[in-house]
Design a protein around this motif. Structure first.
Motif, mmCIF file in Angstrom:
data_model
loop_
_atom_site.group_PDB
_atom_site.id
_atom_site.type_symbol
_atom_site.label_atom_id
_atom_site.label_comp_id
_atom_site.label_asym_id
_atom_site.label_seq_id
_atom_site.Cartn_x
_atom_site.Cartn_y
_atom_site.Cartn_z
ATOM 1 N N GLY A 31 0.777 -1.235 0.000
ATOM 2 C CA GLY A 31 0.000 0.000 0.000
ATOM 3 C C GLY A 31 0.802 1.274 0.000
ATOM 4 O O GLY A 31 0.298 2.332 -0.377
ATOM 5 N N ALA A 32 2.056 1.220 0.456
ATOM 6 C CA ALA A 32 2.902 2.415 0.500
ATOM 7 C C ALA A 32 4.349 1.998 0.326
ATOM 8 O O ALA A 32 4.769 0.940 0.800
ATOM 9 C CB ALA A 32 2.729 3.153 1.826
ATOM 10 N N VAL A 33 5.111 2.829 -0.361
ATOM 11 C CA VAL A 33 6.546 2.601 -0.547
ATOM 12 C C VAL A 33 7.255 3.937 -0.416
ATOM 13 O O VAL A 33 6.830 4.939 -1.000
ATOM 14 C CB VAL A 33 6.863 1.979 -1.929
ATOM 15 C CG1 VAL A 33 8.353 1.665 -2.028
ATOM 16 C CG2 VAL A 33 6.036 0.727 -2.185
ATOM 17 N N ASP A 34 8.352 3.961 0.351
ATOM 18 C CA ASP A 34 9.183 5.157 0.472
ATOM 19 C C ASP A 34 10.430 4.989 -0.391
ATOM 20 O O ASP A 34 11.118 3.963 -0.292
ATOM 21 C CB ASP A 34 9.617 5.377 1.922
ATOM 22 C CG ASP A 34 8.444 5.555 2.870
ATOM 23 O OD1 ASP A 34 7.337 5.863 2.392
ATOM 24 O OD2 ASP A 34 8.648 5.374 4.087
ATOM 25 N N ILE A 35 10.700 5.964 -1.229
ATOM 26 C CA ILE A 35 11.899 5.934 -2.065
ATOM 27 C C ILE A 35 12.981 6.781 -1.409
ATOM 28 O O ILE A 35 12.757 7.959 -1.089
ATOM 29 C CB ILE A 35 11.596 6.438 -3.484
ATOM 30 C CG1 ILE A 35 10.716 5.422 -4.229
ATOM 31 C CG2 ILE A 35 12.882 6.698 -4.270
ATOM 32 C CD1 ILE A 35 10.305 5.858 -5.619
ATOM 33 N N ASN A 36 14.138 6.168 -1.180
ATOM 34 C CA ASN A 36 15.291 6.855 -0.588
ATOM 35 C C ASN A 36 14.927 7.605 0.692
ATOM 36 O O ASN A 36 15.371 8.734 0.928
ATOM 37 C CB ASN A 36 15.937 7.795 -1.610
ATOM 38 C CG ASN A 36 16.594 7.030 -2.752
ATOM 39 O OD1 ASN A 36 17.033 5.899 -2.588
ATOM 40 N ND2 ASN A 36 16.645 7.651 -3.927
ATOM 41 N N GLY A 37 14.105 6.958 1.503
ATOM 42 C CA GLY A 37 13.754 7.536 2.797
ATOM 43 C C GLY A 37 12.734 8.649 2.738
ATOM 44 O O GLY A 37 12.714 9.506 3.628
ATOM 45 N N GLY A 38 11.874 8.646 1.727
ATOM 46 C CA GLY A 38 10.836 9.667 1.616
ATOM 47 C C GLY A 38 10.020 9.790 2.897
ATOM 48 O O GLY A 38 9.670 8.790 3.535
ATOM 49 N N ALA A 39 9.698 11.013 3.291
ATOM 50 C CA ALA A 39 9.047 11.270 4.580
ATOM 51 C C ALA A 39 7.607 10.775 4.592
ATOM 52 O O ALA A 39 6.902 10.811 3.572
ATOM 53 C CB ALA A 39 9.076 12.768 4.883
ATOM 54 N N PHE A 40 7.171 10.329 5.749
ATOM 55 C CA PHE A 40 5.774 9.929 5.949
ATOM 56 C C PHE A 40 4.860 11.123 5.712
ATOM 57 O O PHE A 40 5.116 12.225 6.207
ATOM 58 C CB PHE A 40 5.583 9.405 7.377
ATOM 59 C CG PHE A 40 4.178 8.969 7.687
ATOM 60 C CD1 PHE A 40 3.684 7.779 7.192
ATOM 61 C CD2 PHE A 40 3.347 9.769 8.454
ATOM 62 C CE1 PHE A 40 2.382 7.377 7.476
ATOM 63 C CE2 PHE A 40 2.052 9.382 8.748
ATOM 64 C CZ PHE A 40 1.572 8.177 8.254
ATOM 65 N N ASN A 41 3.800 10.905 4.964
ATOM 66 C CA ASN A 41 2.849 11.962 4.640
ATOM 67 C C ASN A 41 1.522 11.655 5.320
ATOM 68 O O ASN A 41 0.815 10.738 4.907
ATOM 69 C CB ASN A 41 2.655 12.060 3.126
ATOM 70 C CG ASN A 41 1.681 13.161 2.728
ATOM 71 O OD1 ASN A 41 1.098 13.831 3.576
ATOM 72 N ND2 ASN A 41 1.500 13.339 1.433
#
Length: 483
Positions: free
Chosen positions: A440-450
């Motif tokens: 359901g969610a993926v962070d690329i290069n440590g993308g911040a939680f939204n």
């Protein structure tokens, strides 16, 4: 008074013997006291009522009576109520953080920033969303309206006892629904602080109600109640399935935010040191008691051994200890049962032949409290138990892969699909891999939680979404009127 004692004093923990129903603190019909334990000291610090089905009936009736008037309020009026609640809750931020440090064992600094700061941000967002008129959509000769769904039964977990409540209650109230909340029996004191704020803010009677008790008794009664229109549950997949069956008999809507076994994919062109450091921190947040934790670290073979060494070094920095000690980075697990469960998984990892590189059953931890040392396994087979089951403790499995296709296959080799990460020096490559992950969610290069982005999972990680407009939509019905 030392720092830990001072921190505990901030929480002002005390027994609570009432429920909050129809805008009043009321005596339960028939409830035994339910203990609340401090997992760092193993001491019982308070008691709350273990209420039953009769109190659920009272709370649902109050929510049903309040639904029409609350739904009929203008968006601006509902937003004003939520804004007053936000102010009352913000004034209690320090007490809430200290209470969560006691109930959950989260280090106080993390409890301030994440356990308290995040839900206040989420509630602030729902104040703003509540002010927005939901305009009807025109489709040909039809007007399509979104309307409040009705009475919501919210059943919440212990690991984030304010955030998970606000994500449901804030969205439901902003949508025009009324709520009965059954918080986790391990962490009810935070819910009482929320309802102190609700009472101070003067929300209309019956709009939101609190019934504490066990899952099998109070939770089941709420999920099965014929006057509950939507059941919103966060917890384990097994309990989510049981909740679904209870609601299915009356064809009630159910939203489920369940478990995870998320993969952190580190490609060979990534910033390895940053990817491993952030990945270890993600896996060990809240002592690993986080459904989105990246508990599987997938690393390209060309940098695998370096990553293992980096993970072992990073893990050694997670000092276990009292949540109120400024040097503590890893608090206790929430209960003796949870600690023993995690120990069983560590033993299973060793028995299956994984290489222990940090922590483990013989590592030193405080003698008192439900502590587990931060543990890192390498050379984990993707089908091993510790790579497949949600451990919910500070245990990280490192798995090698040879190319992007194999990384995707290993990441998707799970009955869960809640979150994940991808690291690469080529953002387009990272995005390509992220799009292929069934999660359901993926962070690329440590993308911040939204906190405004939709939150929820694929497969056995759940049904529906929370947070932002998508979370609010879970509490709306759709009506088409033809002209």
């Amino acid at each position: 008074m030392d720092q830990a004692d001072a921190g505990r004093a901030t929480a002002k923990v005390a027994d609570r013997d009432r429920l909050y129903i129809d805008g009043e603190w009321v005596t339960p019909l028939d409830a035994l006291p339910m203990p609340v334990q401090d997992p760092a000291t193993e001491e019982v610090v308070a008691h709350v009522p273990a209420a039953g089905s009769g109190d659920i009936d009272r709370a649902v009736a109050a929510a049903r009576a309040a639904f029409g008037p609350w739904a009929d309020l203008s968006p601006a009026a509902r937003a004003d109520h939520l804004d007053r609640l936000l102010a009352a809750l913000t004034a209690r931020a320090g007490q809430i953080a200290a209470t969560i440090a006691i109930e959950v064992g989260t280090p106080f600094k993390v409890a301030q920033r994440v356990q308290t700061g995040l839900p206040l941000t989420v509630l602030r967002d729902y104040v703003a969303l509540a002010r927005e008129e939901i305009e009807p959509e025109t489709i040909g000769n039809s007007l399509v309206f979104r309307e409040p769904a009705g009475v919501v039964g919210a059943i919440t977990p212990w690991n984030y006892p304010l955030h998970q409540v606000v994500a449901k209650v804030g969205a439901a109230l902003a949508a025009g629904c009324t709520v009965v909340l059954k918080p986790a029996e391990l962490t009810p004191l935070t819910a009482y602080l929320l309802f102190d704020a609700i009472d101070e803010a003067g929300l209309p009677h019956g709009v939101v109600n609190l019934v504490t008790g066990s899952g099998p008794v109070a939770g089941s009664a709420l999920a099965a109640h014929p006057d509950v229109d939507v059941v919103s549950f966060t917890g384990s997949a097994a309990t989510g399935a049981a909740i679904s069956r209870l609601a299915a008999d009356r064809i009630a809507r159910v939203t489920l935010e369940l478990g995870g076994k998320s993969a952190n994919v580190i490609l060979q062109d990534a910033d390895l040191a940053k990817a491993v450091k952030v990945g270890v921190g993600n896996a060990f947040l809240n002592a690993g008691q986080t459904c989105t934790a990246w508990t599987r670290m997938l690393v390209h073979r060309s940098v695998y051994e370096e990553a293992v060494d980096l993970a072992a070094t990073a893990s050694s920095g997670y000092v276990t200890g009292d949540p109120f000690d400024p040097g503590t980075r890893l608090g206790p697990l929430v209960s003796e049962r949870q600690r023993d469960r995690v120990r069983t998984y560590i033993d299973k990892g060793l028995a299956d032949g994984a290489r222990l590189v940090s922590g483990g059953p013989d590592a030193t931890v405080p003698a008192r409290g439900f502590f587990i040392a931060p543990t890192v396994f390498a050379d984990v087979d993707p089908d091993d138990t510790i790579a497949q089951e949600e451990i919910f403790g500070p245990v990280l499995s490192i798995i090698p892969f040879s190319d992007d296709d194999q990384a995707v296959a290993i990441a998707n080799n799970s009955r869960y699909g809640l979150a994940g990460g991808v690291w690469s020096g080529d953002e387009e490559r990272a995005l390509s891999v992220a799009r292929r992950l069934r999660t359901g969610a993926v962070d690329i290069n440590g993308g911040a939680f939204n906190p405004r982005a939709p939150f929820g999972g694929y497969k056995q990680s759940g049904v529906g979404r929370e947070l932002g407009q998508h979370g609010l939509s879970e509490f709306l019905e759709t009506k088409a009127i033809q002209r």
